[in-house]
Design an enzyme around this catalytic site. Structure first.
Site, mmCIF file in Angstrom:
data_model
loop_
_atom_site.group_PDB
_atom_site.id
_atom_site.type_symbol
_atom_site.label_atom_id
_atom_site.label_comp_id
_atom_site.label_asym_id
_atom_site.label_seq_id
_atom_site.Cartn_x
_atom_site.Cartn_y
_atom_site.Cartn_z
ATOM 1 N N MET A 26 0.859 -1.216 0.011
ATOM 2 C CA MET A 26 0.111 0.187 -0.175
ATOM 3 C C MET A 26 0.821 1.255 -0.283
ATOM 4 O O MET A 26 2.099 1.063 0.170
ATOM 5 C CB MET A 26 -1.158 -0.131 1.119
ATOM 6 C CG MET A 26 -2.058 -0.996 1.130
ATOM 7 S SD MET A 26 -3.346 -0.769 2.626
ATOM 8 C CE MET A 26 -2.316 -0.990 3.837
ATOM 9 N N CYS A 27 0.297 2.502 -0.118
ATOM 10 C CA CYS A 27 0.915 3.803 -0.331
ATOM 11 C C CYS A 27 0.458 4.817 0.758
ATOM 12 O O CYS A 27 -0.217 4.439 1.708
ATOM 13 C CB CYS A 27 0.491 4.268 -1.764
ATOM 14 S SG CYS A 27 1.169 2.903 -3.024
ATOM 15 N N ARG A 28 0.888 5.847 0.636
ATOM 16 C CA ARG A 28 0.226 7.155 1.441
ATOM 17 C C ARG A 28 0.019 8.155 0.328
ATOM 18 O O ARG A 28 0.928 8.385 -0.377
ATOM 19 C CB ARG A 28 1.219 7.685 2.544
ATOM 20 C CG ARG A 28 1.902 6.460 3.471
ATOM 21 C CD ARG A 28 0.831 6.215 4.524
ATOM 22 N NE ARG A 28 -0.201 5.228 4.187
ATOM 23 C CZ ARG A 28 -1.181 4.656 5.004
ATOM 24 N NH1 ARG A 28 -1.309 5.284 6.191
ATOM 25 N NH2 ARG A 28 -2.150 3.833 4.600
ATOM 26 N N VAL A 82 3.180 8.758 -2.182
ATOM 27 C CA VAL A 82 4.301 8.173 -1.929
ATOM 28 C C VAL A 82 4.121 6.664 -2.288
ATOM 29 O O VAL A 82 3.003 6.364 -1.650
ATOM 30 C CB VAL A 82 5.118 8.549 -0.665
ATOM 31 C CG1 VAL A 82 5.921 9.700 -0.874
ATOM 32 C CG2 VAL A 82 4.403 8.162 0.349
ATOM 33 N N ASN A 126 -4.598 4.247 -3.035
ATOM 34 C CA ASN A 126 -4.038 3.600 -1.831
ATOM 35 C C ASN A 126 -4.578 2.479 -1.563
ATOM 36 O O ASN A 126 -5.675 2.637 -1.263
ATOM 37 C CB ASN A 126 -3.969 4.597 -0.504
ATOM 38 C CG ASN A 126 -3.377 3.883 0.536
ATOM 39 O OD1 ASN A 126 -2.626 3.184 0.622
ATOM 40 N ND2 ASN A 126 -3.954 4.198 1.746
#
Length: 290
Positions: free
Chosen positions: A1-3, A88, A115
């Site tokens: 996953m991401c932010r 990110v 995300n």
């Protein structure tokens, strides 16, 4: 996953949220607080709308970790905008780290981020691809589930250059509905996390969604108020002046003051309008579980 994070408000440089906040996006690229794996080092991206009369957003993406890219720091500290996306990336297992796979994705005047993860993507990717129009198919330059979802969204929107907020919501819900139908058809039963962010430069929509009734979606919060510089970062302070007010939607609170941030409920969508008004509502019941 991401932010990720979205900003809507008075024109400002991007560095306060990306670098200066106590839990800035760059800080989250190393030390994310709301996920078990804290590092998001597989690239980053910005998408912003210029201040001059140009409806098309600019994007800047790179495969560097966000904390080590000199150009990111320079752009974020010099470019002013009233609407931007920042992301990110933590690449899913087996996904290449490439500029084509970095968010946000852009087509026409729309920006898109994700995300989460469309779990078991390999088992339904071809089915999803087959259902796309030629125009949507040709949008895809990388191989992430996120970009496929954006292509599907553009099909559901019918590439409408003048979509209303209602049009955007309908296309978003139809996108998630189709993803769930295709996953079920192909036997994908794991929990898929669908925190999608979309903007046309005036409206912003962000979903917090998990396909499984028992599974938790990725974290998502919003804060609103006047963005104020502090000695140790930034804060959001209450204001009645609409000209000073901003709305931030982010994977994690950016400041330590919990009263400034509101957790978005599971399977809800948040919308931010041109006058920075916030609306939250549950997504239609048809989309609650697979």
């Amino acid at each position: 996953m991401c932010r990720f994070l979205t900003y809507s408000g008075p024109a400002t440089v991007m560095s306060p949220l990306i670098f200066q906040a106590a839990n800035s996006l760059v800080s989250q690229s190393k030390y994310a607080q709301k996920r078990s794996v804290p590092t998001n080092a597989d690239g980053f991206g910005l998408g912003w709308y210029p201040q001059h009369e140009d409806p098309m957003p600019a994007t800047f993406v790179n495969v560097d970790p966000a904390w080590s890219n000199r150009n990111l720091a320079m752009i974020a500290s010099k470019v002013q905008t009233s609407q931007y996306f920042a992301h990110v990336r933590d690449a899913s297992l087996g996904m290449p780290v490439s500029q084509a796979n970095c968010h946000p994705f852009q087509h026409m005047h729309y920006l898109w981020m994700h995300n989460g993860c469309l779990e078991q993507f390999d088992c339904f990717r071809r089915t999803l691809l087959t259902g796309l129009s030629d125009r949507a198919f040709n949008l895809i330059k990388g191989n992430t589930d996120s970009e496929y979802a954006f292509a599907l969204f553009m099909d559901k929107l019918e590439f409408n250059p003048a979509a209303t907020l209602a049009d955007l919501e309908a296309a978003m819900f139809a996108t998630i509905d189709t993803i769930m139908q295709v996953r079920k058809q192909c036997g994908a039963e794991s929990n898929a996390l669908l925190n999608f962010a979309l903007t046309d430069g005036k409206h912003t929509l962000v979903t917090r969604f998990a396909t499984s009734a028992s599974g938790q979606p990725a974290s998502l919060f919003y804060g609103e108020g006047q963005l104020v510089a502090q000695p140790n970062g930034i804060s959001l302070q209450e204001t009645d002046d609409a000209n000073l007010r901003c709305v931030i939607v982010s994977s994690e609170p950016l400041t330590p003051d919990s009263q400034q941030w509101h957790k978005i409920a599971r399977n809800h969508v948040i919308t931010v309008g041109p006058n920075h008004t916030v609306k939250l509502k549950p997504m239609p019941l048809a989309y609650q579980t697979e």
